[in-house]
Design a protein around this motif. Structure first.
Motif, PDB file in Angstrom:
ATOM      1  N   GLU A 113       7.116  -1.883   2.330  1.00 34.30           N
ATOM      2  CA  GLU A 113       7.975  -0.764   2.708  1.00 34.30           C
ATOM      3  C   GLU A 113       7.425  -0.102   3.967  1.00 34.30           C
ATOM      4  OE1 GLU A 113       9.816   3.414   0.851  1.00 34.30           O
ATOM      5  OE2 GLU A 113       8.603   2.053  -0.393  1.00 34.30           O
ATOM      6  N   THR A 135      19.260   5.688   7.227  1.00 31.42           N
ATOM      7  CA  THR A 135      19.937   6.385   6.134  1.00 31.42           C
ATOM      8  C   THR A 135      20.245   5.380   5.033  1.00 31.42           C
ATOM      9  OG1 THR A 135      22.184   6.001   6.949  1.00 31.42           O
ATOM     10  CG2 THR A 135      21.008   7.906   7.852  1.00 31.42           C
ATOM     11  N   ALA A 136      20.720   5.887   3.895  1.00 31.72           N
ATOM     12  CA  ALA A 136      21.052   4.988   2.791  1.00 31.72           C
ATOM     13  C   ALA A 136      22.220   4.069   3.155  1.00 31.72           C
ATOM     14  CB  ALA A 136      21.391   5.804   1.548  1.00 31.72           C
ATOM     15  N   SER A 137      23.070   4.504   4.084  1.00 31.62           N
ATOM     16  CA  SER A 137      24.260   3.722   4.414  1.00 31.62           C
ATOM     17  C   SER A 137      24.098   2.843   5.649  1.00 31.62           C
ATOM     18  CB  SER A 137      25.453   4.669   4.636  1.00 31.62           C
ATOM     19  OG  SER A 137      25.162   5.608   5.665  1.00 31.62           O
ATOM     20  N   THR A 211      16.323  -4.128   3.047  1.00 35.96           N
ATOM     21  CA  THR A 211      17.060  -3.071   2.360  1.00 35.96           C
ATOM     22  C   THR A 211      16.705  -1.731   2.993  1.00 35.96           C
ATOM     23  OG1 THR A 211      16.902  -4.332   0.293  1.00 35.96           O
ATOM     24  CG2 THR A 211      17.574  -2.029   0.117  1.00 35.96           C
ATOM     25  N   THR A 212      17.716  -0.951   3.333  1.00 36.27           N
ATOM     26  CA  THR A 212      17.471   0.357   3.929  1.00 36.27           C
ATOM     27  C   THR A 212      17.668   1.461   2.904  1.00 36.27           C
ATOM     28  OG1 THR A 212      19.771   0.466   4.685  1.00 36.27           O
ATOM     29  CG2 THR A 212      18.144  -0.360   6.248  1.00 36.27           C
ATOM     30  N   GLY A 213      16.863   2.504   3.050  1.00 37.42           N
ATOM     31  CA  GLY A 213      16.984   3.701   2.225  1.00 37.42           C
ATOM     32  C   GLY A 213      16.749   4.893   3.118  1.00 37.42           C
ATOM     33  N   PRO A 214      16.960   6.099   2.638  1.00 40.63           N
ATOM     34  CA  PRO A 214      16.744   7.283   3.477  1.00 40.63           C
ATOM     35  C   PRO A 214      15.326   7.312   4.047  1.00 40.63           C
ATOM     36  CG  PRO A 214      17.847   7.883   1.427  1.00 40.63           C
ATOM     37  CD  PRO A 214      17.411   6.462   1.286  1.00 40.63           C
ATOM     38  N   SER A 216      13.434   4.947   5.201  1.00 43.87           N
ATOM     39  CA  SER A 216      12.524   3.830   4.908  1.00 43.87           C
ATOM     40  C   SER A 216      13.252   2.499   4.964  1.00 43.87           C
ATOM     41  CB  SER A 216      11.879   4.003   3.526  1.00 43.87           C
ATOM     42  OG  SER A 216      12.842   3.858   2.505  1.00 43.87           O
ATOM     43  N   THR A 218      12.741  -1.601   3.369  1.00 43.32           N
ATOM     44  CA  THR A 218      12.020  -2.517   2.496  1.00 43.32           C
ATOM     45  C   THR A 218      12.286  -3.948   2.949  1.00 43.32           C
ATOM     46  OG1 THR A 218      12.189  -0.998   0.617  1.00 43.32           O
ATOM     47  CG2 THR A 218      11.666  -3.287   0.130  1.00 43.32           C
TER      48      THR A 218
END
Length: 230
Positions: A113, A135-137, A211-214, A216, A218
């Motif tokens: 990550e 962002t998450a999106s 994979t994207t997240g707020p 961050s 992965t």
């Protein structure tokens, strides 16, 4: 009968204790070997998943060893967290006796990550002085570019994915001055479709999923045969 039962429980307890102690010692040796090969930051956690341990130690074969670490380094990039699963492990007799040798791993999979600051560092050469926001999106690049001799500021919206083992930015839309312009968009979309080589990751993992997240990112993947000297 009661004394026999107590004696039996004592033997079992001693056996479990010896098994546990041997496993911890072996884990420590594997940890040291991995630390020498990769910059894993603070002392990582290594766990042997085979129980009882001693029969596997006698044969030098293990089905799975898991590794977890934080703040590991990869060619100047700080990995926020690392999770690696080593499968099909073969340990040489000399390595088991503590006199040095090789540990062979048939297959590895895992993930790392990255925080947003490290993503900006990784993409810096392609941002032209701009920044990336996760962002998450999706992903937004705030960049500066030159169009028809004029310097413009743009927001490029897109996705980060994996392509040929590299990190790829795939743009979807562009806004210049908060407005979408078809002509400008066509020029900038191709300009900001790029691949970024990744540093050597722990266990030589080759990334095949992102994979994207707020704030961050992965990176997940796998690797083939790995050999580590103890």
């Amino acid at each position: 009968m009661r004394r026999l039962l107590i004696a039996g429980l004592l033997v079992v307890a001693l056996g479990v204790g010896a098994d546990f102690a041997a496993a911890r010692l072996f884990e420590s040796r594997v940890t040291t070997a991995l630390e020498r090969k990769y910059d894993l930051g603070p002392r990582p956690i290594v766990q042997v998943r085979d129980f009882p341990f001693l029969p596997h130690l006698l044969t030098g074969r293990f089905s799975r060893i898991d590794l977890a670490a934080s703040d590991a380094k990869a060619e100047g990039i700080t990995l926020q967290s690392v999770e690696v699963h080593l499968r099909g492990i073969q340990v040489s007799r000399s390595a088991m006796l503590g006199s040095g040798g090789n540990v062979r791993v048939d297959h590895t999979d895992g993930q790392v990550e990255l925080g947003q600051s490290q993503i900006n560092k990784l993409l810096a050469d392609h941002l032209q002085g701009g920044t990336v926001t996760i962002t998450a999106s999706g992903v937004k690049l705030r960049v500066q570019s030159e169009i028809l001799g004029q310097r413009v500021e743009a927001v490029v919206t897109g996705r980060l994915g994996a392509r040929n083992g590299q990190l790829a930015f795939l743009p979807d839309s562009v806004e210049v001055g908060g407005v979408r312009n078809a002509q400008l968009e066509n020029q900038l979309l191709s300009q900001f479709n790029f691949d970024v080589p990744l540093p050597q990751l722990p266990a030589d993992i080759k990334v095949d999923k992102v994979t994207t997240g707020p704030g961050s990112l992965t990176l997940s993947g796998s690797a083939g045969v790995l050999e580590v000297a103890t």
